[in-house]
Scaffold this active site. Structure first.
Site, PDB file in Angstrom:
ATOM      1  N   LYS A  83       0.894  -1.169  -0.007  1.00 16.44           N
ATOM      2  CA  LYS A  83      -0.044  -0.135   0.092  1.00 16.44           C
ATOM      3  C   LYS A  83       0.752   1.375   0.026  1.00 16.44           C
ATOM      4  O   LYS A  83       1.608   1.501   0.812  1.00 16.44           O
ATOM      5  CB  LYS A  83      -0.939  -0.023   1.184  1.00 16.44           C
ATOM      6  CG  LYS A  83      -1.834   1.184   1.428  1.00 16.44           C
ATOM      7  CD  LYS A  83      -2.779   1.127   2.455  1.00 16.44           C
ATOM      8  CE  LYS A  83      -3.610   2.506   2.702  1.00 16.44           C
ATOM      9  NZ  LYS A  83      -4.453   2.378   3.701  1.00 16.44           N
TER      10      LYS A  83
ATOM     11  N   LYS B 202      -2.072  -1.446  -3.730  1.00 14.86           N
ATOM     12  CA  LYS B 202      -3.225  -0.281  -3.674  1.00 14.86           C
ATOM     13  C   LYS B 202      -2.278   1.064  -3.845  1.00 14.86           C
ATOM     14  O   LYS B 202      -0.996   1.032  -3.153  1.00 14.86           O
ATOM     15  CB  LYS B 202      -3.887  -0.178  -2.312  1.00 14.86           C
ATOM     16  CG  LYS B 202      -4.762   0.984  -2.013  1.00 14.86           C
ATOM     17  CD  LYS B 202      -5.543   0.619  -0.675  1.00 14.86           C
ATOM     18  CE  LYS B 202      -6.260   2.130  -0.395  1.00 14.86           C
ATOM     19  NZ  LYS B 202      -6.708   2.029   0.861  1.00 14.86           N
TER      20      LYS B 202
END
Ligand code: PBG
Length: 333
Positions: free
Chosen positions: A202, A256
């Protein structure tokens, strides 16, 4: 793979592009409703629908309407909804105790959905940002985001969600050691079948802006998340993080944001072969919607193309705010 083909004119690539039937026959990747995870925003009250201004078409829903949305998703064939709470500012504390309250908004929603729409899988967010006033994913002391103390809090939060009936836990916090700690605690508590979809790679991204609006964290966030989320310039670190989380007991991993990080998706899938997901985040959704609303893009086509790109990159599925819209479109055929 070593493609072999005769030289032009013996090979003409346009032969297989000539008709829709030939194009369908030779299509390499498909996008299906079963590939979608739908992130939904929760708010308190009843009969409440609050539009998220920076995400046209997205709204926060009170519990009754979230259950309705889950039923609709299930009818459409969407396999998973992922819950994100808009927490009443009065419930935010430095210790984030609301995060593991068995009756917090998320846990009530999990129970309501699981009892009324048993077929759909419920995924959660495991991170502390909805529960403190500074908007960070961890506990903060003197401006420092504490790692190990946060992991302890996240384990409590994860257990409360598992107790409420969550099928998939989504730790999005990026603390070190949280997957192993959660997995061990779940085993010890008898939740051996609760899955973990780790937000393994992420990045500290500008594309989360509209989401922070949706959960009421925009004004709140002090500073940035760079001491725990990844540097967008890094590639090998993503593989090391995925390896680490799989070794600690994650069942699935996520990259992400999505579209700007397709290279990472492809490498993760190729390297580990684990179930790999991408999160097409709020800013990606907002960009596409805004352009479509201005008539600058064909919204439906751009949406489908963006989602197909994740499948082509090797992802098994996508978290996307487009889920119900694309599901309706795919069903229509
Ligand atoms: C926070 C969290 C974020 C998102 C999911 N979980 C925002 C952040 O890290 O600041 C972003 C999702 C999106 O932008 O759509 N735990």
């Amino acid at each position: 793979m070593q493609p072999v083909q005769a030289a032009y004119p013996l090979t003409r690539f346009r032969r297989l592009r000539r008709t829709a039937a030939l194009r369908a026959l030779t299509q390499e990747t498909t996008l299906a409703v079963a590939d979608l995870i739908w992130p939904v925003f929760l708010c308190d009250g009843e009969g409440q629908r609050q539009p998220v201004v920076s995400m046209p078409g997205v709204e926060r829903r009170s519990l009754d309407l979230v259950v309705e949305a889950a039923a609709e998703a299930s009818d459409l064939g969407i396999p998973v909804v992922c819950l994100f709470p808009y927490t009443d500012p009065g419930l935010k504390t430095p210790g984030c105790e609301e995060a593991w309250n068995p009756d917090n908004l998320t846990n009530r929603a999990i129970r309501a959905i699981k009892s009324q729409v048993p077929d759909i899988a419920v995924m959660t967010d495991v991170a502390l940002d909805p529960y403190n006033a500074h908007g960070h994913d961890g506990l903060v002391v003197d401006g420092v985001i504490l790692n190990d103390e946060t992991v302890e809090a996240l384990v409590r939060m994860a257990l409360a969600q598992a107790d409420a009936g969550a099928d998939i836990l989504g730790p999005s916090d990026m603390m070190d050691g949280r997957i192993g700690a959660m997995r061990r605690a779940l085993e010890a508590a008898g939740h051996k079948d609760v899955a973990i979809l780790s937000y393994a790679a992420k990045y500290a991204s500008a594309f989360y802006g509209p989401f922070r609006d949706a959960v009421g964290a925009t004004g709140a966030l002090k500073g940035d998340k760079k001491t725990y989320q990844m540097n967008p310039a890094n590639r090998d670190e993503a593989l090391r993080l995925v390896a680490r989380d799989l070794a600690e007991g994650a069942d699935m991993v996520m990259v992400k944001p999505g579209m700007p990080y397709l290279d990472i998706c492809a490498r993760v899938k190729e390297t580990f072969g684990a179930p790999t997901f991408a999160y097409q985040v709020s800013g990606e959704y907002a960009m596409l919607k805004a352009a479509a609303q201005n008539g600058w893009l064909d919204g439906e086509k751009a949406m489908l193309e963006s989602l197909m790109a994740f499948k082509r990159a090797g992802c098994d599925g996508i978290l996307t705010y487009f889920a119900p819209e694309v599901a309706r479109l795919l069903r229509r055929g």
